[in-house]
Enzyme design. Structure first.
Site, PDB file in Angstrom:
ATOM      1  N   ASP A 191       0.878  -1.167   0.000  1.00  0.00           N
ATOM      2  CA  ASP A 191       0.000   0.000   0.000  1.00  0.00           C
ATOM      3  C   ASP A 191       0.914   1.216   0.000  1.00  0.00           C
ATOM      4  O   ASP A 191       1.525   1.545   1.014  1.00  0.00           O
ATOM      5  CB  ASP A 191      -0.888  -0.039   1.258  1.00  0.00           C
ATOM      6  N   LYS A 237       2.685  11.387  -3.194  1.00  0.00           N
ATOM      7  CA  LYS A 237       1.654  10.700  -3.979  1.00  0.00           C
ATOM      8  C   LYS A 237       0.681  11.689  -4.636  1.00  0.00           C
ATOM      9  O   LYS A 237       0.131  11.421  -5.691  1.00  0.00           O
ATOM     10  CB  LYS A 237       0.899   9.743  -3.065  1.00  0.00           C
ATOM     11  N   GLU A 257      -7.393   0.544  -4.185  1.00  0.00           N
ATOM     12  CA  GLU A 257      -7.354   0.433  -2.723  1.00  0.00           C
ATOM     13  C   GLU A 257      -8.660  -0.080  -2.113  1.00  0.00           C
ATOM     14  O   GLU A 257      -8.630  -0.992  -1.282  1.00  0.00           O
ATOM     15  CB  GLU A 257      -6.955   1.788  -2.120  1.00  0.00           C
ATOM     16  N   ASP A 317     -12.924   5.351   1.784  1.00  0.00           N
ATOM     17  CA  ASP A 317     -11.457   5.386   1.868  1.00  0.00           C
ATOM     18  C   ASP A 317     -10.971   6.825   1.862  1.00  0.00           C
ATOM     19  O   ASP A 317     -10.886   7.466   0.820  1.00  0.00           O
ATOM     20  CB  ASP A 317     -10.886   4.610   0.659  1.00  0.00           C
TER      21      ASP A 317
END
Ligand SMILES: [Zn+2]
Lengths: 623, 214
Positions: free
Chosen positions: A26, A86, A186, A208
């Site tokens: 992850d 990211k 994810e 999420d």
């Protein structure tokens, strides 16, 4: 009609081969996690101090530090430390102008292809290179923990990541010496973790709230099937935004009190670090107090949970608006959901849980640590891909894909929430007499106009023969693979003139830059491309070898001893090259084997066709 | 437009004749997904969506069985099963999975199934962009007016409820029309259902917006 349906458990398994195990990663905005599954049991891999979370922070000094050490350096020498990279994955230098002032980064001149570059500790680095450093640290942790080399991984990405960001993630892995077996969304990974681990079934939502992105997905979970029905999100809404709001408030308080120098990137980074502490603290307590100290100018700040919740409520509301939209898209009412899985550390904020529970009419699920659940799912999928499994993971495209047509309007070719892999084509024509070229402009997004969507790539189909306007037939085909990556091809149908591109984002890395980066990175001194091609040649040669051996076993009586001897010698020659490193030799031996079995193949086909003509069932050929 | 190409190819192929396995070059049954000799995955054949999913051609489809079949086939053919294989097997698995998704997406809902059956019969509705049927035009205008007049979420909900109930009765009409091989009636009902579905989608989006504002 003959359809071979295997009984569950009899599905042909992929070759395990000699490549060993693969890990699940992850790669998060704030923290990253690596896990490994063996026989369905997942182990989240920890550092020597027992910590699972590796802060996605990199410090560039004389050497490169990743994780907790880098985060510690954030307060001492913030100018050489980078966090939340990211958020910049797949973004061009142009995109970043919009983010300037919001993010505490200093940008250098962009890379050749237009990809953004950051100036950190005297270096110029792309987000891909910085992410590669985080992935290297995770792979290293896995090697230490497992005690063997790790070169394959399943890496998760937000469902809402566009094609550019997915490509950037895959490039970062390649730079870190990892083969990406699959990019998994994810929320899908989180559902996999709950489905396989906790045995939940029915209609589920995954909420999420990552560090930098928000996804809301709807999935149907059944024994062994994980089917994504719809997904939506906001690539610019995340837990980081909570930190930003709190940090902004502290900086405003400081300014009003007339403390210290004006805000710069260093002070902003320190304020963000303190804001994160405040957020974590207020998830467990009702009050927080802390000191922001920069160059000997301290300022004292306090926050109550009530005040904190008023600050962040608009962000939570933004996320819930997306939830409503996704449910409406799928035509599903909140009451129909069997549950909601929480992902991301920021879902620990009590306000998020309360508002979500009120919206859904039931408390969300959090049995698996929301920081680790995605890596757990990724590890399960990594094992499924390498060791074989009957689990089925069916995902969708998060965003619509289309091309520019007359008047700057986007013609959608693949709609959002279409199950992948998918291939669609549409025909277009020329609009001028004698037009010899056509620009294909590929876009991603839901809006109607080109300038409101994200531009993915532009390429030209030229050599169109002279024709009157509207006579040419140009077929544009889109293919999205199981990783969610897009390939676009265009073909003039009258002449068969073709142009095919793998969509590399307009401002992405091209192959040359990739090759240079691979050369520059010391870990990968060996030419990555050579290794890759050799491995591929061996896989193909092994398949040919297996095919010939199976044919010999089934139909060997069609050959006399001499013929059989010749084929066996050719097969042995292929076998011999497989232990070497000479790609040309592998390919040549495999080709000779294929050529040497031509007559055998013809006899086998003849017999098959004669049997069919004679009305004999070819069931014999069924399994 | 893919569909029609698939169908004509399916018609010209001699039934039952084996084809050559791309890997071991031996004979393979034309509909086989894997070679019986070398066990390697075969490319998708040019067959219609019903044949691909192994259900009888017709409007009345057991959607549970259809879905079970789709899952069973994807279990064998999805690229996840081929992650460690060579590039050619990976590419073939991808085209198989694409064909399965196409077939399932086309057949899973009544509107898609009806439109596909009409296309198979050469009566496709893709080119029908404007409403030519005056009754349908009036009906659609009235519905749209009611939706536009709905000021709150509850009002929109009422519109959705009425439209969904009508859609269900059209589906019953469709079953009867296809059952009686009455393509004219089937085509008319399919067009109505398409406009109704569009309205329902828009109403749902508006409903979500109204809830968000409220
Ligand atoms: Zn074969």
């Amino acid at each position: 009609m003959l359809l071979d349906i295997y009984e569950p458990g009899e599905t042909p398994l992929p070759h395990e081969g000699d490549r060993g195990i693969a890990v699940g990663i992850d790669l998060g905005t704030t923290n990253s996690v690596v896990a490994v599954a063996r026989d369905g049991t997942v182990e989240v891999l920890r550092d020597t101090q027992g910590r699972a979370l590796l802060p996605s922070v990199v410090a560039y000094g004389d050497d490169v530090a990743v994780g907790h050490d880098a985060r510690a350096a954030l307060l001492d020498r913030p100018e050489s430390v980078v966090a939340s990279i990211k958020r910049l994955m797949g973004r061009g230098a142009e995109d970043l102008k919009a983010l300037a002032g919001v993010l505490p980064y200093e940008f250098g001149p962009p890379a050749e292809g237009g990809m953004a570059r950051l100036a950190i500790g005297g270096r110029l680095l792309t987000p891909v290179e910085i992410s590669a450093d985080i992935l290297r640290a995770l792979a290293q942790r896995a090697r230490t923990a497992i005690g063997r080399d790790i070169d394959r991984a399943v890496i998760t990405v937000p469902a809402y990541f566009d094609d550019a960001a997915r490509t950037a993630t895959r490039d970062a892995a390649r730079l870190a010496g990892l083969e990406v077996l699959r990019l998994v969304n994810e929320p899908t990974a989180a559902a996999l973790a709950y489905g396989l681990d906790k045995g939940v079934e029915g209609l589920y939502a995954v909420y999420d709230l990552g560090g930098g992105t928000f996804d809301f997905s709807l999935l149907r979970l059944e024994t062994g099937v994980f089917q994504v029905l719809a997904t939506g999100g906001d690539a610019a809404l995340g837990g980081d935004d909570i930190d930003h709001i709190v940090a902004e408030r502290m900086l405003a308080e400081r300014r009003m009190a007339g403390i210290g120098a004006p805000v710069d990137a260093r002070l902003a980074k320190s304020a963000l670090a303190l804001a994160r502490l405040a957020k974590e603290c207020l998830s467990a307590q009702d009050d927080w107090a802390g000191t922001l100290d920069m160059d000997g100018a301290p300022s004292r700040h306090t926050l109550t949970r009530a005040a904190f919740e008023i600050l962040i409520d608009p962000l939570v509301e933004r996320s819930l608006r997306i939830c409503r939209q996704v449910l409406a898209d799928a035509g599903i009412a909140p009451a129909e959901l069997a549950g909601c899985v929480l992902v991301g550390g920021s879902t620990r904020v009590p306000l998020v849980r309360h508002r979500l529970a009120a919206f859904l009419g039931r408390p969300p699920l959090s049995d698996i640590d929301p920081d680790e659940v995605v890596a757990v799912g990724a590890a399960l999928q990594a094992e499924a891909l390498t060791a074989g499994s009957d689990t089925l993971l069916l995902d969708v495209t998060p965003l619509s894909l289309g091309i520019e047509t007359m008047g700057g309007i986007v013609e959608k070719i693949i709609d959002r929430n279409t199950p992948i892999p998918v291939a669609r084509a549409q025909e277009f024509t020329t609009y001028e007499d004698g037009q010899s070229a056509m620009t294909i402009h590929v876009l991603q997004g839901e809006r109607e106009m080109v300038d409101q969507c994200r531009s993915l790539a532009r390429f030209v189909l030229d050599g169109i023969p002279p024709m009157v306007a509207g006579a040419a037939r140009i077929r544009v085909s889109f293919a999205v693979d199981a990783d969610g990556l897009l390939t676009v091809a265009a073909e003039e149908r009258m002449t068969g003139k073709q142009a095919r591109v793998e969509v590399r984002p307009s401002y992405g890395l091209n192959e040359d830059e990739m090759a240079r980066m691979l050369r520059d990175s010391l870990d990968n001194a060996e030419d990555d491309m050579v290794v890759r091609l050799l491995a591929e040649a061996k896989v193909e040669a092994r398949r040919t070898l297996n095919a010939v051996r199976a044919a010999l076993a089934a139909d060997g009586e069609l050959l006399d001893d001499a013929e059989r001897g010749t084929i066996e010698a050719l097969a042995a020659a292929v076998e011999a090259t497989l232990s070497g490193r000479d790609r040309a030799a592998v390919a040549a031996a495999a080709e000779s084997l294929e050529a040497g079995t031509k007559i055998f193949a013809e006899r086998r086909m003849d017999r098959g066709i004669r049997a069919a003509l004679a009305g004999r069932s070819i069931d014999r050929l069924g399994i | 437009m893919n569909d029609t190409a698939d169908i004509s190819a399916a018609v010209t192929r001699a039934p039952g004749a084996p084809v050559a396995c791309w890997s071991c070059a031996g004979p393979v049954a034309p509909e086989a997904l894997f070679c019986a000799t070398c066990r390697v995955v075969q490319p998708p054949r040019a067959i219609d969506h019903f044949a691909r999913l192994g259900v009888p051609r017709g409007f009345a489809v057991d959607t549970r069985a259809l879905e079970a079949r789709y899952f069973a086939l994807q279990r064998q053919l999805h690229p996840d099963r081929f992650a460690t294989r060579g590039p050619r097997e990976k590419a073939i698995s991808q085209s198989q999975a694409v064909s399965l998704n196409d077939a399932y997406e086309a057949l899973k809902a009544p509107l898609g199934r009806a439109a596909y059956l009409l296309a198979l019969a050469g009566q496709g509705i893709d080119d029908e962009r404007t409403i030519r049927d005056p009754d349908l035009l009036v009906e659609q205008m009235e519905r749209r007016e009611t939706l536009d007049e709905a000021r709150d979420a509850a009002g929109v909900e009422t519109c959705i409820g009425a439209a969904v109930a009508d859609a269900m009765s059209i589906e019953a009409e469709l079953a009867a029309a296809f059952g009686a091989d009455d393509l004219v009636a089937a085509r008319r009902a399919t067009l109505r259902l398409r406009y109704l579905q569009k309205l329902i989608d828009e109403a749902r989006a508006r409903h979500a917006r109204l809830l968000g504002e409220g």
